[in-house]
Scaffold this motif. Structure first.
Motif, PDB file in Angstrom:
ATOM      1  N   ILE A  40       2.971   0.689 -12.062  1.00  0.00           N
ATOM      2  CA  ILE A  40       4.156   0.542 -11.204  1.00  0.00           C
ATOM      3  C   ILE A  40       4.268   1.722 -10.245  1.00  0.00           C
ATOM      4  N   HIS A  41       4.119   2.939 -10.753  1.00  0.00           N
ATOM      5  CA  HIS A  41       4.235   4.122  -9.896  1.00  0.00           C
ATOM      6  C   HIS A  41       3.079   4.223  -8.910  1.00  0.00           C
ATOM      7  N   GLY A  45       3.743   4.121  -5.009  1.00  0.00           N
ATOM      8  CA  GLY A  45       3.288   5.293  -4.256  1.00  0.00           C
ATOM      9  C   GLY A  45       2.410   4.911  -3.082  1.00  0.00           C
ATOM     10  N   ILE A  46       1.485   3.983  -3.309  1.00  0.00           N
ATOM     11  CA  ILE A  46       0.613   3.527  -2.215  1.00  0.00           C
ATOM     12  C   ILE A  46       1.437   2.873  -1.122  1.00  0.00           C
ATOM     13  N   LEU A  47       2.397   2.029  -1.504  1.00  0.00           N
ATOM     14  CA  LEU A  47       3.250   1.365  -0.506  1.00  0.00           C
ATOM     15  C   LEU A  47       4.084   2.373   0.281  1.00  0.00           C
ATOM     16  N   ILE A  48       4.583   3.402  -0.385  1.00  0.00           N
ATOM     17  CA  ILE A  48       5.385   4.418   0.303  1.00  0.00           C
ATOM     18  C   ILE A  48       4.522   5.214   1.281  1.00  0.00           C
ATOM     19  N   LEU A  72      13.133   1.219  -4.351  1.00  0.00           N
ATOM     20  CA  LEU A  72      12.462   0.792  -5.585  1.00  0.00           C
ATOM     21  C   LEU A  72      11.868   1.992  -6.317  1.00  0.00           C
ATOM     22  N   GLY A  73      11.321   2.936  -5.557  1.00  0.00           N
ATOM     23  CA  GLY A  73      10.765   4.149  -6.163  1.00  0.00           C
ATOM     24  C   GLY A  73      11.832   4.966  -6.871  1.00  0.00           C
ATOM     25  N   ALA A  76      12.623   3.093 -10.095  1.00  0.00           N
ATOM     26  CA  ALA A  76      11.522   3.240 -11.055  1.00  0.00           C
ATOM     27  C   ALA A  76      11.505   4.637 -11.665  1.00  0.00           C
ATOM     28  N   ASN A  77      11.755   5.644 -10.856  1.00  0.00           N
ATOM     29  CA  ASN A  77      11.756   7.008 -11.389  1.00  0.00           C
ATOM     30  C   ASN A  77      12.983   7.282 -12.241  1.00  0.00           C
ATOM     31  N   PHE A  78      14.094   6.637 -11.945  1.00  0.00           N
ATOM     32  CA  PHE A  78      15.261   6.762 -12.814  1.00  0.00           C
ATOM     33  C   PHE A  78      14.945   6.195 -14.197  1.00  0.00           C
TER      34      PHE A  78
END
Length: 116
Positions: A40-41, A45-48, A72-73, A76-78
């Motif tokens: 997921i990360h 990350g690639i999309l960001i 979304l990042g 996900a990090n939360f």
């Protein structure tokens, strides 16, 4: 955006490699395996990073896409907080800053186009 995405990519790679850096807690509501979180990360990350390069190129769609994937990042990090709290909270802050900066930039461009 590129820096924040790169940090998420490294986070994803470390989780996929099952590094001993992360602590898997028990009885957590969002209990996924570490490899799943890593993918997921890595994908986010690639999309960001891709959105960051598109924003540098001046694409308007990239700002909207960047707000979406950075949001979304942040989520996900939360949800990643139990595995590595300091890193996760840092990336939540970075992603929220990305969202703020992209939205602020769109707001300023809209103001500049108006004639008084």
């Amino acid at each position: 955006m590129i820096f924040g995405g790169a940090m998420a990519i490294f986070e994803g790679i470390a989780a996929i490699a099952k590094d001993d850096l992360f602590l898997a807690t028990r009885h957590y509501v969002f209990q996924f395996n570490l490899t799943g979180w890593g993918w997921i990360h890595l994908i986010l990350g690639i999309l960001i990073v891709l959105a960051g390069f598109a924003v540098l190129g001046g694409a308007l769609w990239a700002r909207f896409f960047g707000v979406f994937v950075a949001g979304l990042g942040a989520i996900a990090n939360f949800l990643w907080v139990p595995y590595y709290p300091l890193w996760a909270l840092t990336l939540v802050a970075v992603n929220l800053f990305i969202v703020w900066a992209l939205c602020r930039g769109m707001h300023q461009e809209a103001d500049d186009g108006q004639v008084a």
